[in-house]
Write an enzyme that holds these catalytic residues in place. Sequence first.
Site, short mmCIF file in Angstrom:
data_model
loop_
_atom_site.label_atom_id
_atom_site.label_comp_id
_atom_site.label_asym_id
_atom_site.label_seq_id
_atom_site.Cartn_x
_atom_site.Cartn_y
_atom_site.Cartn_z
N GLU A 162 -5.16 3.98 72.11
CA GLU A 162 -5.16 3.74 73.55
C GLU A 162 -6.61 3.61 74.01
OE1 GLU A 162 -3.61 5.74 77.74
OE2 GLU A 162 -2.95 6.58 75.84
N ARG A 163 -6.91 2.50 74.69
CA ARG A 163 -8.28 2.16 75.06
C ARG A 163 -9.16 2.04 73.82
NH1 ARG A 163 -6.58 0.01 79.50
NH2 ARG A 163 -5.53 1.50 80.85
N ASN A 179 -1.38 11.49 75.10
CA ASN A 179 0.00 11.04 75.29
C ASN A 179 0.67 11.12 73.91
OD1 ASN A 179 -0.45 10.35 78.05
ND2 ASN A 179 -1.45 8.47 77.39
N LYS A 187 -1.78 17.55 77.83
CA LYS A 187 -1.72 16.77 79.07
C LYS A 187 -0.30 16.89 79.59
CE LYS A 187 -1.81 12.03 80.89
NZ LYS A 187 -2.05 10.60 80.58
N GLU A 233 0.73 11.44 85.41
CA GLU A 233 1.11 10.07 85.10
C GLU A 233 2.51 10.01 84.47
OE1 GLU A 233 -3.26 8.12 84.39
OE2 GLU A 233 -2.27 8.99 82.65
N ASP A 290 -11.50 9.20 87.67
CA ASP A 290 -11.17 8.80 86.30
C ASP A 290 -12.28 7.97 85.67
OD1 ASP A 290 -9.69 8.51 84.01
OD2 ASP A 290 -8.33 7.01 84.80
N GLU A 296 -15.19 16.97 80.55
CA GLU A 296 -14.71 15.84 79.75
C GLU A 296 -15.46 14.57 80.15
OE1 GLU A 296 -10.60 13.25 79.23
OE2 GLU A 296 -10.42 15.42 79.52
N GLU A 301 -13.59 2.60 79.16
CA GLU A 301 -12.36 2.09 79.76
C GLU A 301 -12.60 1.31 81.05
OE1 GLU A 301 -8.11 3.76 81.58
OE2 GLU A 301 -9.45 5.11 80.48
N TRP A 347 -1.56 4.92 93.05
CA TRP A 347 -2.45 5.54 92.07
C TRP A 347 -3.59 6.32 92.72
CZ3 TRP A 347 -1.16 6.09 87.15
CH2 TRP A 347 -0.15 5.26 86.63
#
Length: 831
Positions: free
Chosen positions: A163-164, A206, A284, A288, A367, A389, A395, A545
């Site tokens: 992812e990314r 995820n 997580k 989302e 983000d 973090e 991204e 969002w």
Amino acid sequence: MLPDEDGVAAWLRYGALPAEQAAAYSIKTVTVLGSHDETSPVASAVRELVDGVSKILGVTVSLTSDTSSLSTSIVVAIREDYLAAGNTLSASATDFLDHTDGYWVDPQKTLILGSDARGVLYGAFAYLSQLAQGTLSSTPFGSRPRAPVRWINQWDNMDGTIERGYGGRSLFFEGGRVVEDLSRVKEYARLMASIGLNGIVINNVNANPSLLSEECLSQGVKRVADTMRPYGVRIGLALNFDTPRTLGGLETSDPLDAGVVAWWGETTKRIYNHVPDMLGFTIKANSEGQPGPLSYGRTLAEGANMFAKALAPFGGFVFYRAFVYDHHLREDNPKNDRANAAVDFFAHLDDAFDDNVVVQVKFGPIDFQVREPVSPLLARLKRTKAVIEFMVAQEYMGQQSHAVYLAPEWKTILDFDMRVDGRPSLVRDILSPDGPFGWPVTGYTAVVNVGRDTTWLGHHLAMANLYAYGRLAWSPEAGARDLLDEWTRLTWGTDPVVVETVGNLLMDSWPAYEAHSGNLGIQTLCDILYTHYGPSPASQDGNGWGQWTRADQHGLGMDRTVATGTGFSGQYHPEVASLYENIETTPDDLLLWFHHVPYTHVLKSGKTVIQHFYDAHYEGAATVQTYPGRWEALRGKVDNARFEHVGFKLRYQAGHALVWRDSVCRFYHALSGIDDDKKRVGHYTHRIPLATASANVALEGYSPVDARLPEAASNGKAVQTDKDVPGKVTITVDVPQGTYDVAVNYFDTSVGRASYTISLNDKQIGEWSGNLQDRLGHDFSEYLDGHSATRVYFRGISLQKGDVLTIVGQPDKEERAPLDYVSLLPEGIVD
């Protein structure tokens, strides 16, 4: 000619010193005190020294146990072994060796000591780093990390995707299991250790529950841990909160259900049976759309504590991400604000978390945007341990198709004073056991997207971000330019011209990207509803969002004040809150983050907001136009393979920066109705739009079509072939005789690989393919938009009035050779 390099060695390439410098050293052997098996970081340190010194000095170095000729040997030891051999330590050495992972290096005695096995390895890498740069100190030096947690979070999926991920497929997974060949994982562990990183969560937050199957744990995860352990790198796992139900067959994942608690207890025990030194879990949840404790009417603390209790017998920690927010917010409510979420969800639970829970807080409240204020949660959790973090994966920052050096932005966060209880409280100090809260477990995490590409991240220059992250996690007071110069000397060589050129270019890159992508704190104006890559300012608003700009025809910016807005500014301690609450004291670079203002609001610079937008976007894009030429000056000074790779990327970036500039400026020009004082926006002297009816342009087999995002194409339209047969665009030139750069803006989508030729008076002068999806790693678009818009140049073309340029486009699959405009640019001019 320098030999080509593929980039796998990164900053551990150990380039040879010039002969006159190498001659100053007389190292022949490495001597290790004490007994250490091959899995120990001490053994890794010895191997690294033997290999590194041999390459750097151009000599043969061997391992010996003979202590009779130490004058030509590097002596390596853990402190206890050194003292047991009858040696003594100075007070200066003891200051560093009294701390976990600390090291002490005495170049005169060629002595490398560590407080523990990892410390020895870190000392060895520090010695080799200075030796390879030609900067080895003549006096003893030591270091110790400011924080114990210096981790990486991989976003790798078990199917092998990331992812990314912009640098190829996963190092860890393929086809639902851990890969057989872990040689690149070993090399990754070396890179991590060399910059002081000591932990890695190997899978996506995820998370796929099947990672916890017995086969995957025993045949895969265990092997990864065994591969990385000799470099002092321990592994952790990201878990899906709903795993008891989806994998375990239970009817619920309620954290207070006895069956769920027992299931996690047994599962954790199974994991530690295979990886006894596992770090713990990253979670997580309730973000989302992810399930979590809130799904069962439980608090976030109750969810975190369930994992904490399962981990406690094994000494593990649960890192619970504070990235919890509602992604179906109502924008019509002026009090709604996603930025409030972390404090709203976590601050009141400060006394509720178990001792081995660590809250993982993104550096900003949204983000990983191009500029954000510090997350106020970092100053609100006084008793609950926290880590910050960061994101090495770009991204929102050009996805490693753009070179953007992120350390200067990270420094704005680490050096910010949160003024906890009215006292100096720099973020970097909060994240230290010596800081105001005294958290024994604290520090740094970062999302990193290394892949199987030999460049690791998809762009050789992007590795500067990984290097800087590790070095800042160890020593957050370090300077961004100092770290960049270190990385350049290690990666590209010690030629002062190379170091200066690369350093200046990359230090310009974050300010330039901010300028052309979204400034004054408005966030990165990328398409948040699609690929997070190219420009789409309209996408920020009108959705749930919460990354809103609240832009309309009158003004823009979020009112986050307590007095009239969402109240976000009040989440900070009083001195910082008052700074941001007052529009007069809010720094201009965060103005639109905290205040909604009219386009005509006058900044401290004396410019209006809208004119600043126009000027900044033009200036930022203009800076990026200099990158290819600056890099070209290094031809012959770096190896050709990496030189060509970076040169191609920088040429692409220069073209895409113009797409960013034009798209954002057009959008706000149309929305505000306010002209650019300098008459640039909407006025492109050298351009020939191909979709606009003109006596100079003829289309055969091409027809106008609307772009998905109107601002991403000339007058909102492009041209593409009518069907799956070639089309032709003919342009009759109307310029004074001279030499020109011919620039063609086109759309390179993910749905095909169209091909093109360009001819002058029926003589071909160039060709290109719409195959950037094979050459760039970012998230591609199937549409004609700001993601797919790009440019190709044909330079030094002699033109005069009446000449005929012809472009023939051959469609492929669904990519119908789309074109936007042609620019005829006098040499040295950028339109």
